[in-house]
Design a protein around this motif. Structure first.
Motif, short mmCIF file in Angstrom:
data_model
loop_
_atom_site.label_atom_id
_atom_site.label_comp_id
_atom_site.label_asym_id
_atom_site.label_seq_id
_atom_site.Cartn_x
_atom_site.Cartn_y
_atom_site.Cartn_z
N ARG A 149 0.82 -1.21 0.00
CA ARG A 149 0.00 0.00 0.00
C ARG A 149 0.85 1.26 0.00
NH1 ARG A 149 -3.37 -2.77 4.23
NH2 ARG A 149 -2.36 -1.36 5.66
N ALA A 150 2.12 1.17 0.39
CA ALA A 150 3.00 2.33 0.42
C ALA A 150 3.71 2.58 -0.91
CB ALA A 150 4.04 2.16 1.54
N GLN A 151 3.43 1.77 -1.94
CA GLN A 151 4.08 1.98 -3.22
C GLN A 151 3.74 3.38 -3.76
OE1 GLN A 151 2.25 -0.26 -6.66
NE2 GLN A 151 1.15 -1.23 -4.97
N ARG A 152 4.66 3.92 -4.57
CA ARG A 152 4.49 5.28 -5.07
C ARG A 152 4.48 5.29 -6.60
NH1 ARG A 152 4.94 9.41 -1.22
NH2 ARG A 152 3.82 10.46 -2.89
N GLY A 153 3.27 5.33 -7.16
CA GLY A 153 3.14 5.54 -8.60
C GLY A 153 2.99 4.32 -9.46
N GLY A 154 2.70 3.16 -8.88
CA GLY A 154 2.48 1.97 -9.70
C GLY A 154 1.11 2.03 -10.36
N SER A 155 1.03 1.57 -11.61
CA SER A 155 -0.22 1.62 -12.37
C SER A 155 -0.77 0.24 -12.64
CB SER A 155 0.00 2.33 -13.71
OG SER A 155 -1.18 2.29 -14.49
N LEU A 156 -2.09 0.10 -12.47
CA LEU A 156 -2.77 -1.14 -12.84
C LEU A 156 -2.91 -1.25 -14.34
CD1 LEU A 156 -5.70 -1.11 -10.25
CD2 LEU A 156 -3.64 -2.50 -10.19
N GLN A 193 -1.59 4.42 -23.48
CA GLN A 193 -0.49 5.33 -23.84
C GLN A 193 -0.34 5.43 -25.34
OE1 GLN A 193 3.26 4.73 -21.82
NE2 GLN A 193 4.38 5.85 -23.40
N GLU A 194 -0.16 6.67 -25.81
CA GLU A 194 0.16 6.97 -27.21
C GLU A 194 1.31 7.96 -27.20
OE1 GLU A 194 -1.80 8.87 -31.25
OE2 GLU A 194 -3.12 8.25 -29.63
N ASP A 195 2.42 7.57 -27.77
CA ASP A 195 3.63 8.38 -27.73
C ASP A 195 3.94 8.72 -26.27
OD1 ASP A 195 3.93 8.27 -30.54
OD2 ASP A 195 2.52 9.92 -30.77
N GLU A 196 4.01 9.99 -25.93
CA GLU A 196 4.32 10.38 -24.56
C GLU A 196 3.08 10.73 -23.73
OE1 GLU A 196 7.67 10.37 -23.20
OE2 GLU A 196 7.74 9.14 -25.00
N TRP A 197 1.88 10.59 -24.31
CA TRP A 197 0.64 10.88 -23.60
C TRP A 197 0.09 9.61 -22.99
CZ3 TRP A 197 1.01 12.35 -28.89
CH2 TRP A 197 1.38 13.68 -29.08
N PHE A 198 -0.42 9.71 -21.76
CA PHE A 198 -1.02 8.52 -21.15
C PHE A 198 -2.07 8.89 -20.13
CE2 PHE A 198 2.44 9.44 -18.18
CZ PHE A 198 1.87 9.22 -16.94
N ASP A 199 -3.00 7.96 -19.91
CA ASP A 199 -3.95 7.98 -18.81
C ASP A 199 -3.81 6.64 -18.11
OD1 ASP A 199 -5.01 10.52 -19.29
OD2 ASP A 199 -6.64 9.76 -20.54
N ALA A 200 -3.89 6.61 -16.77
CA ALA A 200 -3.61 5.39 -16.03
C ALA A 200 -4.36 5.35 -14.70
CB ALA A 200 -2.10 5.30 -15.76
N ILE A 201 -4.53 4.14 -14.17
CA ILE A 201 -5.06 3.92 -12.82
C ILE A 201 -3.85 3.73 -11.91
CG2 ILE A 201 -6.51 2.51 -11.32
CD1 ILE A 201 -7.93 1.47 -13.86
N VAL A 202 -3.56 4.71 -11.06
CA VAL A 202 -2.28 4.78 -10.33
C VAL A 202 -2.52 4.82 -8.82
CG1 VAL A 202 -0.18 6.15 -10.00
CG2 VAL A 202 -1.20 5.97 -12.27
#
Length: 189
Positions: free
Chosen positions: A18-25, A29-38
């Motif tokens: 639970r203390a992890q920082r920034g891991g995504s489920l 992503q397209e090129d450098e753009w992304f949306d994520a569940i973090v």
């Protein structure tokens, strides 16, 4: 592959750390753009809709008002992020977790999906998720609260997901990640 503007990302996973920082489920992503569940990137133990340079991410103050993640390491948790125009709503186990408005949504046309990883690009591989991802789904529509609440792991859903990603029981993405093209057949990584 369908063009994404409105969309819904859903994943069922355990949280080993639970203390992890920034891991995504799950990341689109397209090129450098992304949306994520973090988990935990902005505020420890809080889920967020991650994005490139925080362009579509709730301010830290808003994240801090969300409930801390309390799941035991073996407890399966459902997370969903719904993108409907400028409105982004997060759900945890079918209940609204947070909601906010952004300046402009991101449109994705030639994208990839990442499982267990927030970003893969010019800056390398960033944001490995610590836990087991049981199933993930991408929908090319914004699901309603009722549709989110009706979703269950390993159960068919209406509408059908644009990209279902089913992993065998006990699959672990603790120390690795998967890269998936949405045109790939189910289970192919």
């Amino acid at each position: 592959i369908p063009v994404l503007s409105d969309k819904t990302m859903v994943a069922w996973a355990t949280v080993s750390d639970r203390a992890q920082r920034g891991g995504s489920l799950l990341t689109v992503q397209e090129d450098e753009w992304f949306d994520a569940i973090v988990l935990g990137e902005g505020v420890p133990e809080r889920w967020m809709a991650g994005s490139d340079f925080f362009r579509r991410t709730q301010a830290v103050e808003g994240q801090a008002s969300c409930v801390s993640e309390t799941a035991a390491p073996t407890e399966l948790v459902q997370l969903a992020v719904v993108y409907a125009g400028r409105q982004i709503t997060l759900y945890r186990n079918g209940q609204v977790y947070g909601s906010y408005e952004v300046g402009a949504p991101q449109r994705f046309e030639d994208y990839s999906l990442l499982l267990g990883l927030r970003y893969l690009g010019a800056m390398g591989a960033i944001g490995f998720y610590h836990g087991n991802i049981e199933e993930a789904r991408l929908y090319d529509v914004a699901l309603t609260p009722e549709q989110i609440a009706a979703l269950h792991v390993d159960q068919p859903a209406m509408p059908a997901p644009t990209t279902p990603i089913c992993l065998s029981s006990g699959s672990s993405l603790l120390s690795s990640s998967s890269y998936i093209r949405p045109s790939a057949t189910q289970g192919e990584t």
